[in-house]
Design an enzyme around this catalytic site. Structure first.
Site, PDB file in Angstrom:
ATOM      1  N   SER A   1     -10.041  -2.545 -13.138  1.00 21.71           N
ATOM      2  CA  SER A   1      -9.724  -2.208 -14.620  1.00 21.71           C
ATOM      3  C   SER A   1     -10.483  -0.932 -14.834  1.00 21.71           C
ATOM      4  O   SER A   1     -10.915  -0.755 -16.029  1.00 21.71           O
ATOM      5  CB  SER A   1     -10.188  -3.400 -15.155  1.00 21.71           C
ATOM      6  OG  SER A   1      -9.678  -4.725 -14.991  1.00 21.71           O
TER       7      SER A   1
ATOM      8  N   GLU B   1      -5.626  -8.920  -3.316  1.00 25.44           N
ATOM      9  CA  GLU B   1      -4.369  -9.603  -3.452  1.00 25.44           C
ATOM     10  C   GLU B   1      -3.814 -10.067  -2.155  1.00 25.44           C
ATOM     11  O   GLU B   1      -3.267 -11.113  -2.084  1.00 25.44           O
ATOM     12  CB  GLU B   1      -3.618  -9.072  -4.344  1.00 25.44           C
ATOM     13  CG  GLU B   1      -3.886  -8.932  -5.792  1.00 25.44           C
ATOM     14  CD  GLU B   1      -3.421  -7.643  -6.796  1.00 25.44           C
ATOM     15  OE1 GLU B   1      -2.602  -6.878  -6.131  1.00 25.44           O
ATOM     16  OE2 GLU B   1      -4.110  -7.412  -7.511  1.00 25.44           O
TER      17      GLU B   1
ATOM     18  N   LYS C   1       1.108  -1.584  -7.039  1.00 22.51           N
ATOM     19  CA  LYS C   1       1.280  -2.802  -6.620  1.00 22.51           C
ATOM     20  C   LYS C   1       3.047  -3.041  -6.502  1.00 22.51           C
ATOM     21  O   LYS C   1       3.559  -2.214  -6.216  1.00 22.51           O
ATOM     22  CB  LYS C   1       0.626  -3.732  -7.704  1.00 22.51           C
ATOM     23  CG  LYS C   1      -0.662  -3.419  -7.668  1.00 22.51           C
ATOM     24  CD  LYS C   1      -1.507  -4.386  -8.657  1.00 22.51           C
ATOM     25  CE  LYS C   1      -3.076  -4.098  -8.699  1.00 22.51           C
ATOM     26  NZ  LYS C   1      -3.878  -4.984  -8.978  1.00 22.51           N
TER      27      LYS C   1
ATOM     28  N   ASN D   1      -2.669   2.433  -7.157  1.00 27.01           N
ATOM     29  CA  ASN D   1      -1.886   1.444  -6.637  1.00 27.01           C
ATOM     30  C   ASN D   1      -0.838   0.673  -7.474  1.00 27.01           C
ATOM     31  O   ASN D   1      -1.173  -0.089  -8.449  1.00 27.01           O
ATOM     32  CB  ASN D   1      -3.151   0.357  -6.323  1.00 27.01           C
ATOM     33  CG  ASN D   1      -2.299  -0.702  -5.552  1.00 27.01           C
ATOM     34  OD1 ASN D   1      -1.470  -0.749  -5.106  1.00 27.01           O
ATOM     35  ND2 ASN D   1      -3.242  -2.162  -5.391  1.00 27.01           N
TER      36      ASN D   1
ATOM     37  N   HIS E   1      -6.639  -5.277   0.643  1.00 28.74           N
ATOM     38  CA  HIS E   1      -6.877  -5.368  -0.923  1.00 28.74           C
ATOM     39  C   HIS E   1      -6.904  -6.906  -1.140  1.00 28.74           C
ATOM     40  O   HIS E   1      -6.470  -7.802  -0.508  1.00 28.74           O
ATOM     41  CB  HIS E   1      -5.300  -5.012  -1.459  1.00 28.74           C
ATOM     42  CG  HIS E   1      -5.516  -4.849  -3.151  1.00 28.74           C
ATOM     43  ND1 HIS E   1      -5.319  -6.003  -3.842  1.00 28.74           N
ATOM     44  CD2 HIS E   1      -5.748  -3.839  -3.647  1.00 28.74           C
ATOM     45  CE1 HIS E   1      -5.542  -5.594  -5.280  1.00 28.74           C
ATOM     46  NE2 HIS E   1      -5.697  -4.573  -5.224  1.00 28.74           N
TER      47      HIS E   1
ATOM     48  N   GLY F   1      -7.307  -6.343 -12.503  1.00 32.34           N
ATOM     49  CA  GLY F   1      -6.185  -6.755 -13.160  1.00 32.34           C
ATOM     50  C   GLY F   1      -6.759  -7.633 -14.330  1.00 32.34           C
ATOM     51  O   GLY F   1      -5.905  -8.323 -15.052  1.00 32.34           O
TER      52      GLY F   1
ATOM     53  N   GLU G   1     -14.103  -3.389  -4.727  1.00 35.19           N
ATOM     54  CA  GLU G   1     -12.926  -3.915  -5.797  1.00 35.19           C
ATOM     55  C   GLU G   1     -13.734  -5.142  -6.041  1.00 35.19           C
ATOM     56  O   GLU G   1     -13.147  -6.246  -5.399  1.00 35.19           O
ATOM     57  CB  GLU G   1     -11.795  -3.871  -5.317  1.00 35.19           C
ATOM     58  CG  GLU G   1     -11.039  -2.434  -5.073  1.00 35.19           C
ATOM     59  CD  GLU G   1      -9.547  -2.497  -5.569  1.00 35.19           C
ATOM     60  OE1 GLU G   1      -9.408  -1.784  -6.352  1.00 35.19           O
ATOM     61  OE2 GLU G   1      -8.851  -3.300  -5.060  1.00 35.19           O
TER      62      GLU G   1
HETATM   63  C1  PEP Z   1      -6.156  -2.603  -7.827  1.00 34.19           C
HETATM   64  O1  PEP Z   1      -5.009  -3.250  -7.555  1.00 34.19           O
HETATM   65  O2  PEP Z   1      -6.751  -2.151  -6.845  1.00 34.19           O
HETATM   66  C2  PEP Z   1      -6.825  -2.602  -9.335  1.00 34.19           C
HETATM   67  C3  PEP Z   1      -8.199  -1.959  -9.093  1.00 34.19           C
HETATM   68  O3  PEP Z   1      -6.285  -2.958 -10.398  1.00 34.19           O
HETATM   69  P1  PEP Z   1      -6.568  -2.816 -11.769  1.00 34.19           P
HETATM   70  O4  PEP Z   1      -6.996  -1.235 -11.828  1.00 34.19           O
HETATM   71  O5  PEP Z   1      -5.242  -3.201 -12.678  1.00 34.19           O
HETATM   72  O6  PEP Z   1      -7.714  -3.798 -12.099  1.00 34.19           O
END
Ligand code: PEP
Length: 249
Positions: free
Chosen positions: A211, A96, A11, A9, A94, A172, A166
């Protein structure tokens, strides 16, 4: 036997140039085919990415999709439009999107249905905040997020969908759920589906996101109910992303 899947992803990152070069670097490192791999790029780079990926195992996805079919919805991108760019996947819900742009459980469910109308596989993100985890609300939050989609789309829809667990506190932040913490929630989700339809539950791909890096992917992907990962930051570096993909093979 469920196939593993690793999805990047990006972003709101990238450029035309980066899209071409990152896709090229990922493709050149794709030696194994034991797992599936995809990148979800910003809408405006779908065309460049679709051209770069043609004829390769690297698949394409979007980071969202409109909750309506077409019409006066300024700024939105429909599932039919995404289909024109060969999107296999569309991320919906997601965290975000949920927290910064107000995507509610109901609107996420509508986006999920719109993607499926165009034979695009929705990647439905669910997960709790730190506060919710600390208040023992992890499972009830996930229930609400899943129930909204089950009410709108029905259990059969999950034959053609992917779930990404998630935990918001791990996205992040550099904090990853431990292998056991993630497995506990994945198992919960699978068992929840199994109560309604054991066959769908056993085939459902449930990804972990939060992460994930080259050094923690192997442990996470070895857990019984973790079928791969949704990768944010680490998907912007071809070498690291390929190492995560190798961990899924
Ligand atoms: C994501 O954006 O779905 C995500 C898991 O980000 P990150 O791996 O940076 O934590």
């Amino acid at each position: 036997m469920r196939r593993k899947l690793v999805v990047g992803n990006w972003k709101m990152n990238g450029s035309k140039e980066m899209t071409a070069s990152l896709c090229k670097s990922i493709i050149s490192g794709l030696t194994q085919t034991g797992a599936d791999i995809a990148v979800c790029v910003p809408y405006v780079y779908l065309s460049d990415a679709a051209n770069a990926l043609k004829g390769t195992h690297l698949q394409l996805g979007s980071q969202n999709v409109a909750d309506q079919t077409s019409g006066a919805y300024t700024g939105e991108i429909s599932a039919a439009m995404l289909k024109e760019f060969d999107c296999t996947y569309a991320i919906v819900g997601h965290s975000e999107r949920r927290s910064y742009y107000g995507d509610s459980n109901e609107s996420v469910a509508a986006r999920f249905c719109q993607a499926q109308k165009q034979d695009i596989l929705p990647i439905l993100c669910v997960g709790e905040t730190l506060e919710q985890r600390e208040n023992d609300q992890t499972f009830s939050v996930i229930d609400e997020q899943l129930d909204a989609v089950l009410a709108a789309a029905g259990i059969e829809a999950f034959k053609s969908a992917v779930i990404a667990y998630e935990p918001v506190w791990a996205i992040g932040t550099g904090k990853t759920a431990s292998d056991e913490q993630a497995q506990e929630v994945h198992k919960y989700i699978r068992e929840r589906f199994a109560k309604q339809n054991p066959e769908i539950a056993s085939q459902l791909q449930i990804l972990y996101g939060g992460s994930v890096k080259a050094d923690n992917a192997k442990g996470l992907f070895a857990m019984a109910d973790i079928d791969g990962g949704l990768i944010g930051g680490a998907s912007l570096d071809a070498e690291g992303f390929l190492k995560i993909y190798q961990a899924a093979n």
